[in-house]
Each structure stands twice: as structure tokens, then as C-alpha cells.
Design an enzyme around this catalytic site. Structure first.
Site, PDB file in Angstrom:
ATOM      1  CG  ASN A  11      28.385  95.346 -19.518  1.00  0.00           C
ATOM      2  OD1 ASN A  11      28.137  95.958 -17.931  1.00  0.00           O
ATOM      3  ND2 ASN A  11      27.385  95.279 -19.913  1.00  0.00           N
ATOM      4  CE  LYS A  13      28.987  91.262 -20.688  1.00  0.00           C
ATOM      5  NZ  LYS A  13      28.779  91.052 -21.455  1.00  0.00           N
ATOM      6  CG  HIS A  97      23.431  93.924 -21.310  1.00  0.00           C
ATOM      7  ND1 HIS A  97      23.658  92.303 -21.941  1.00  0.00           N
ATOM      8  CD2 HIS A  97      23.944  94.568 -21.934  1.00  0.00           C
ATOM      9  CE1 HIS A  97      24.958  92.566 -22.072  1.00  0.00           C
ATOM     10  NE2 HIS A  97      25.661  93.263 -22.006  1.00  0.00           N
ATOM     11  CD  GLU A  99      25.817  89.709 -20.475  1.00  0.00           C
ATOM     12  OE1 GLU A  99      25.988  90.285 -19.723  1.00  0.00           O
ATOM     13  OE2 GLU A  99      26.517  88.926 -22.044  1.00  0.00           O
ATOM     14  CD  GLU A 169      26.008  95.188 -25.990  1.00  0.00           C
ATOM     15  OE1 GLU A 169      26.789  96.087 -26.258  1.00  0.00           O
ATOM     16  OE2 GLU A 169      24.969  95.030 -25.102  1.00  0.00           O
ATOM     17  N   GLY A 175      30.630  88.416 -26.145  1.00  0.00           N
ATOM     18  CA  GLY A 175      31.322  87.443 -25.309  1.00  0.00           C
ATOM     19  C   GLY A 175      31.790  86.164 -25.836  1.00  0.00           C
ATOM     20  CB  SER A 215      33.379  90.157 -29.758  1.00  0.00           C
ATOM     21  OG  SER A 215      32.632  89.021 -28.924  1.00  0.00           O
TER      22      SER A 215
HETATM   23  P1  PGA Z   1      31.900  91.494 -24.977  1.00  0.00           P
HETATM   24  O1  PGA Z   1      30.723  92.309 -24.712  1.00  0.00           O
HETATM   25  O2  PGA Z   1      32.367  92.747 -25.274  1.00  0.00           O
HETATM   26  O3  PGA Z   1      32.462  91.266 -23.996  1.00  0.00           O
HETATM   27  O4  PGA Z   1      31.426  90.900 -26.553  1.00  0.00           O
HETATM   28  C1  PGA Z   1      29.530  93.259 -24.881  1.00  0.00           C
HETATM   29  C2  PGA Z   1      28.560  93.158 -23.846  1.00  0.00           C
HETATM   30  O5  PGA Z   1      27.720  92.454 -23.177  1.00  0.00           O
HETATM   31  O6  PGA Z   1      28.265  94.595 -23.747  1.00  0.00           O
END
Ligand code: PGA
Length: 253
Positions: A11, A13, A97, A99, A169, A175, A215
């Protein structure tokens, strides 16, 4: 892992210009084109979808979008529809997601509409679920994930599940560099599979892929993949760099 083919999705982003996206995917193509034991998906921004899609056409790397709207066409400024995603070569789409839930107030109801519209168009949705740190600390993880599953999958028939992937997740791991331990992830992923078994059937539950996200890095993928109910990963930060994404894909073998 139990007969389910691993899936690693990147992803990206809101990162990368078209040129940067092309560069990254060209590198992935060079290193991963012989690999058939893992399903690989990249999810660039809308602006780079078409370009990346052309570069990976006919390869084992599939194209995904990071979001979608649930109506085919109309006066919805700024939105992108399932047929438009198909048109630029998408096979997958990330839906719900954290976010999107947090910054754009996406409700389970809206996410459900997006899942249905994507399935109708033949896209493979990746439904994201997961609790915040406060929810985990208040022992609400299972309750939150159950609500997200119930809401997100409301009205979805068993035969449509074949195209669906679920990504667990935990929001506190996204992140932050703070990965859930394989045991923490497994506990929730096993619960998700059992939930699917109760709602649908043992057969659907055993073929559904459940990814872990939060992560994921080259140094933790192997331990995560050892767990019975972790079938791959949704990777954010570490998917922006070709060598780390390649190492994650290879670590999932
Ligand atoms: P990350 O994000 O690997 O940077 O923690 C995962 C995600 O949001 O799908």
C-alpha cells in the site's frame, strides 16, 4: 499456513510521482517475475495506476487501488468508481483502511457498500479491520473487529467470499514501527477465521486469506508467516522501497 497461497500487498499510500512509481515497479518486476508461489499486489495512488498497470500487464504482479466509491458513475466530484478501476487494470482494491475510517469518517455501512460495488465489478476487495490502542487497552479488540466484520460483510453471499481478502491491521501498529507480536496477530486472525466459519462455513473459512498489516518489515515477516492464520501481509512503509518489499515477498515463501 495451510494450503492457502500467500499474498503480499504493498500500500503505497500518498507517495510517489508517476516516474517514481514506474521506477519502483520496474525494479520489482526484475526481481520478482519468476516467483509464482506468492500473489503480489501493488497499490499506487490513483494518479499512477494506469502507468504502473501498463508496466505489469501480463506479469505475476497485480494492480490494486487504495480506495473506491460505490456508485458506477455520476456527479460525485473527486471519487473513482469500480468500473474506472477495472478500466485502468486493477484487480484488487483496499477497502476500509483505518486511515479512511479515521480521516474521512468512513463508516462500516459505507465500507459495506464499497465492498459490494467492488465485488459486483469483479474486483478483489481487501477489507481492513483493526482496533485502536485505546480499544485494545480497554479489552475491546474482539468487539471492535466483530462490528467491523458484521458491518463490512453485511449481505455478502458465501459465493462472493472467494474474491475477498481480510487484512487485520491493529491501528496502533500502523506506521509506528510497533509490530504486533505474531501471537497477538494470530489471536485476532484466528478469531476472524472462526467468525467466518460460524457465519458462512468451514470450507469458506479455510480458503479465505487473512493478511496481517502494521509495521511489517523484512525482519519480522518470517515470524508472522509461521502463524497458522496469517496468510500474508499488507505492507505500508516498507513497500515504498524495492529492496525491502522484495525481501518481504521472499520472506513469505
Ligand atoms: P505500515 O502500514 O506497514 O507502514 O505500518 C500498513 C498499512 O497501513 O497498511
Amino acid at each position: 499456513m495451510s494450503g492457502r497461497k500467500p499474498l503480499i500487498a504493498g500500500n503505497w499510500k500518498m507517495h510517489k510521482t508517476i516516474e517514481e512509481a514506474r521506477e519502483l515497479v520496474s525494479h520489482l518486476k526484475r526481481e520478482l517475475s519468476d516467483l509464482s508461489e506468492v500473489d503480489i499486489v501493488v497499490c499506487p495512488s490513483f494518479t499512477a495506476l494506469e502507468n504502473v498497470g501498463k508496466l505489469i500487464l501480463g506479469t505475476n504482479i497485480k494492480l490494486g487501488a487504495q480506495d473506491v466509491f460505490y456508485i458506477k458513475e455520476g456527479a460525485f466530484t473527486g471519487e473513482v468508481s469500480p468500473p474506472q478501476l477495472k478500466d485502468c487494470g486493477c484487480d484488487y482494491v483496499i477497502v476500509g483502511h483505518s486511515e479512511r475510517r479515521k480521516y474521512f469518517q468512513e463508516s462500516n455501512e459505507m465500507i459495506n457498500k464499497k465492498i459490494k460495488a467492488s465485488l459486483e465489478e469483479g474486483l478483489n476487495p481487501i477489507l481492513c479491520v483493526g482496533e485502536t490502542l485505546e480499544e485494545r487497552e480497554a479489552n475491546q479488540t474482539i468487539e471492535v473487529v466483530t462490528n467491523q466484520l458484521e458491518g463490512g460483510l453485511s449481505g455478502i453471499e458465501e459465493n462472493q467470499l472467494l474474491k475477498l481478502t481480510i487484512a487485520y491491521e491493529p491501528v496502533w501498529a500502523i506506521g509506528t514501527g510497533k509490530t504486533a507480536t505474531p501471537q497477538q496477530a494470530e489471536e485476532v486472525q484466528k478469531f476472524i477465521r472462526e467468525w467466518i466459519e460460524k457465519k458462512y462455513s468451514a470450507r469458506s473459512a479455510s480458503s479465505l486469506r487473512i493478511l496481517y498489516g502494521g509495521s511489517v518489515k523484512p525482519n519480522n515477516i518470517k515470524d508472522l508467516m509461521r502463524e497458522e492464520d496469517i496468510d500474508g501481509a499488507l505492507v505500508g512503509g516498507a513497500s515504498l522501497d524495492a529492496s525491502s518489499f522484495i525481501a518481504i515477498v521472499k520472506g513469505a515463501l
